[in-house]
Design an enzyme around this catalytic site. Sequence first.
Site, PDB file in Angstrom:
ATOM      1  CB  CYS A   1    -120.906 -28.312 -35.934  1.00 29.65           C
ATOM      2  SG  CYS A   1    -119.951 -27.990 -37.432  1.00 29.65           S
TER       3      CYS A   1
ATOM      4  CG  HIS B   1    -118.510 -23.754 -35.115  1.00 25.71           C
ATOM      5  ND1 HIS B   1    -117.161 -23.959 -35.275  1.00 25.71           N
ATOM      6  CD2 HIS B   1    -119.105 -24.696 -35.899  1.00 25.71           C
ATOM      7  CE1 HIS B   1    -116.956 -24.976 -36.104  1.00 25.71           C
ATOM      8  NE2 HIS B   1    -118.116 -25.439 -36.484  1.00 25.71           N
TER       9      HIS B   1
END
Lengths: 348, 348, 348, 348
Positions: free
Chosen positions: A151, A243
Amino acid sequence: MSVRVGILGATGAVGQRFIQLLDDHPTFDLAAVTASSESAGETYREAAKWRVDTPIPADVAGMEVAETTPAGIAGDDVDLLFSSLPSGVAAEVEPAFLEEGYVVSSNSSNDRMAADVPLTIPEINPDHLDLIEVQRDERGWDGALVKNPNCSTITMVPTLAAIDEFGLESVRVSTLQAVSGAGYSGVTSMEIIDNAIPHIGGEEEKMETESRKLLGEFDGAEVALHDADVAASCNRIPTLDGHLENVFAEFADDPSPADLREAMRSFEGVGDLPSSPDQLIKVFGDDEPERPQPRLDRTYADGMGIVAGGVQSTDAGAKYNCLAHNTIRGAAGASLLNGELLVEEGYV
Amino acid sequence: MSVRVGILGATGAVGQRFIQLLDDHPTFDLAAVTASSESAGETYREAAKWRVDTPIPADVAGMEVAETTPAGIAGDDVDLLFSSLPSGVAAEVEPAFLEEGYVVSSNSSNDRMAADVPLTIPEINPDHLDLIEVQRDERGWDGALVKNPNCSTITMVPTLAAIDEFGLESVRVSTLQAVSGAGYSGVTSMEIIDNAIPHIGGEEEKMETESRKLLGEFDGAEVALHDADVAASCNRIPTLDGHLENVFAEFADDPSPADLREAMRSFEGVGDLPSSPDQLIKVFGDDEPERPQPRLDRTYADGMGIVAGGVQSTDAGAKYNCLAHNTIRGAAGASLLNGELLVEEGYV
Amino acid sequence: MSVRVGILGATGAVGQRFIQLLDDHPTFDLAAVTASSESAGETYREAAKWRVDTPIPADVAGMEVAETTPAGIAGDDVDLLFSSLPSGVAAEVEPAFLEEGYVVSSNSSNDRMAADVPLTIPEINPDHLDLIEVQRDERGWDGALVKNPNCSTITMVPTLAAIDEFGLESVRVSTLQAVSGAGYSGVTSMEIIDNAIPHIGGEEEKMETESRKLLGEFDGAEVALHDADVAASCNRIPTLDGHLENVFAEFADDPSPADLREAMRSFEGVGDLPSSPDQLIKVFGDDEPERPQPRLDRTYADGMGIVAGGVQSTDAGAKYNCLAHNTIRGAAGASLLNGELLVEEGYV
Amino acid sequence: MSVRVGILGATGAVGQRFIQLLDDHPTFDLAAVTASSESAGETYREAAKWRVDTPIPADVAGMEVAETTPAGIAGDDVDLLFSSLPSGVAAEVEPAFLEEGYVVSSNSSNDRMAADVPLTIPEINPDHLDLIEVQRDERGWDGALVKNPNCSTITMVPTLAAIDEFGLESVRVSTLQAVSGAGYSGVTSMEIIDNAIPHIGGEEEKMETESRKLLGEFDGAEVALHDADVAASCNRIPTLDGHLENVFAEFADDPSPADLREAMRSFEGVGDLPSSPDQLIKVFGDDEPERPQPRLDRTYADGMGIVAGGVQSTDAGAKYNCLAHNTIRGAAGASLLNGELLVEEGYV
């Protein structure tokens, strides 16, 4: 033309996202869900502690959970499997499915850097998918295994691919990662309230190696890693999803911030996979330097897009920020998109 | 040998920290507190909305707040002033005190990069203090003005000073900064809960310029900026206190992580100022890669120390993390320590 | 006159608090630490994942961890045991120590409501300790078992004891409880960031029953539960430490807010146990209605005090807020204080 | 049949929610937006610091902001005004519009308890709307003023209305309120991270009085307050949106938890206003005692519904929890719904 799909490890956090994303998918029909042997035989509703923010789709709630073995799904007539197993389990179990001829699009981290396993983001390096031919030769599988990156890697790599035309030579990246990246119980509240943790086990290595494979050249036989020097520092912060990453990049050329913004905005990925955004990378201009922000921007393009901003020159190159939804574009959505590519390219 | 001190801007967040740190100080006696004209004449307890986690010292609570003008403190027989005024106010007001002959240790950001104003961290560049001579020549002041750097700069610079012996050439730094750095009302809860903000106005420029002045050579006439290339990305995250920073550094030499840890641990600052820690930089080894963390490490050495960790090699140099308490070592404590240096060096 | 003490379950969150509080204790010397059989034989440093905000005391770090059995600590010459075992384990293990004649001050929730087990807060109901005589008669133990209440109960009961003189008849209480009350891994970050959870298993029943036992009369043979009607609603919120509670109380009499504040402020507990605060209950007046707050008030009296405020009349009685540090006064500190009472009363 | 509407105070937090909710509304067309005189003449995009999680509707972004006076919107041919002005401003400005004959649905807290001002929740007390006749008689207005209650009141009152059939006599309520209830800058991050604040100025009084007016009987001339005894304690916690409340209720009858759940679930509100949910109150059963939770349940029915759970008997009655989205159902959505009722009842 519908495709029958199954999910290996369907009850976990990423498995639940798969189910959410597959609901109303235009071509994929969910036909099998697996979990560990303790849950086998239960309905999905019984087996899963459902935590996604939309209800369990009605047709999934009553599905019987199968054991994660080829025998478990033998009668389900499945064409494509998505895997969100823990990497240790995946390393043991995925080969069994591949030997049986299944095509597997896997989010698990094992084998991502194996020379004969395509690590793909459809908008970035769809041509790497043909590593499957090498894989079949080497391993004698009828099936095919494709992996999506971590990710934190996938948040950054589309922006790097967009600006690689300027001769990317060096990348320094710091991440501010959401707690959901560690799974539902991965980060305790006592660890992270009023705090940040400057270490996520294995994450920096993944960013440093996976990004170079994704950006590398595939000559039909092997992928040559991109020769940029990549170094990462990874931090966990008290955000739920999304993120955020600070990138410092250096180039052979000398692009201006406007050049970089334009390259990102106009970056064209693969044609028309159902789950790929119309504009892959949204870019904030210098009038909004405080964007992207996790809470405000993580749902861009239903969580499948990348958002960038803060592009500025430095003495040695440029710096900018980028952001993606870590459990959608960064996990289940990434595998799903690889599944769509597998269908498009005729592997399913 | 006590020194009578005053605080300009004593009711704000940094002003309150000054008062807390001055309580029981071995040599400084608080003799005057100033605020804006609306508060002048009130007791300190009335004027300040006290928010520090220890009570208002009893002798301070009843002090009368003076206006922030030389006339306001004319009768207080003060030898040294600490300034925590907003930079716009400081730019107007500080010169008036200097013309009257006051010695001012200021945390305000104005004039930090002025050629004749010493920007000092006592353990790093105490010799820069003698810029005061240049300053007096240029400005005709009897007093003296010394500045301490920005909170994000001071977190990083001690570690850079410690490893500069290896030929520091390049610094890339990302910060994860606490909300207290913006003052009590600087960051609203709606901005920062479940979020991070990749921009703090002016902060990146401060880190990029102040660090090179702090590490520069002073030849008696001027400070030559250190020639390292410094680039910073600054982020606000939901922590209360403690700035955490990821540093990527490159060197002329090729130090190992062990070399860098040893250089930081053994770094010796100035001799024996009362508020300087015995060991300036605490360094976690590679068995504790998840440290330093803001909540666990910000109070090292009563908030006056620097904590580092995560030192690793990269292809081009090294990376590591560092942390300091932003409102103690990064603001009031930094000015206080400069005040102690001014006394030690005979300027007070 | 020192007392040699041991901790059953010394490596957990409460066990770590015991070790922190016992460091420099005036009369207790830590002589034994136990944990599960997997950790037995390791040093304490090896066995514990230390998370308290002060370092492991040097003399404890090297202690050998014993198994949690009487045989495990047979050679340690211990006079008093503190127990912070999980309640299921405690229910099995504590009797073995009691049969061997050990005096056990236990924070575990099992047996708190047993008719022959004293449930005590030394400042509130020290006389209940003599239930030990009944206990010894009934169970044939040489040792003695005393329990302290649940963390949410102990936050409220001292204030109720202080105002019971007005004829307490009814209590409605809502709690805002910190995540540390669930242990280090009890609440995940994904559960609680930007959220609250209106249920803590078993907590409401504990508050409703334990409080009536604590406030009840002991006639030398049994404790008659206080006849106030108590109902509780318990919530988990994103705070680290400190339980905040809203109390609605009704009385036979008609006390004013001033009466209630005065009764709380002047409440005198037991004489002079080392860990009991000089003033048990600190009370904020109506000029500071926004206090107590968890972050600002949880460390009152080193975490051993109770802080109240917001006292107001309602049509039917009064309402107020109270707060205590849940892992100090609410757990390890409560057991420690019971241990001091056991010594004072001659049971050790 | 479209209705042209305007928003008084359109740039603030509640004003922005109005604009979001009016986008694509089936019958309301936004025709005017006002703000303070400094913003008058700017486009809405220029005047508003937009913070809602969907983009500014394209047709609103370019609208010119008018001053908040009847003259300011004289040419806009508006039939209905929504007011989200600060209460102090509203108290001065709203009468001017009413004198000009405007119908105003106001979220501002002034005049909510005035004897001739209807305070309505359409599903609860739509008949109170006819207080407008009294109001017109008393004040000589051609227009009409209707108010919606405070966000903490509206979270609880629908559940009380549903169970009032059992003879509601007493209510004790504790709230856990989100920071957005205080406006964008109302709660600083330094106040609320790792903390809770047991006081919100004026909030408890609002809950105690407004709820009794909403549940009261209207005889055509005046509203008799419900005679239940209501006492509230209000707390701010670190959540973004969604007020959670613990209710303790007592009744003349003796309803079981099942009775209470059934009464809430089957509660039928007003007929078919566009923004009213199909099921006003969603109720979790005792198999899910940890619900409702702010983050998981605040968007029920697009934020216009109420969610209850945790219904249990107590010795004296019952306790349960309820939740609503404070800036949708608790503010802009409440006014909007009152506007829909005004149209339905022929006042517009």
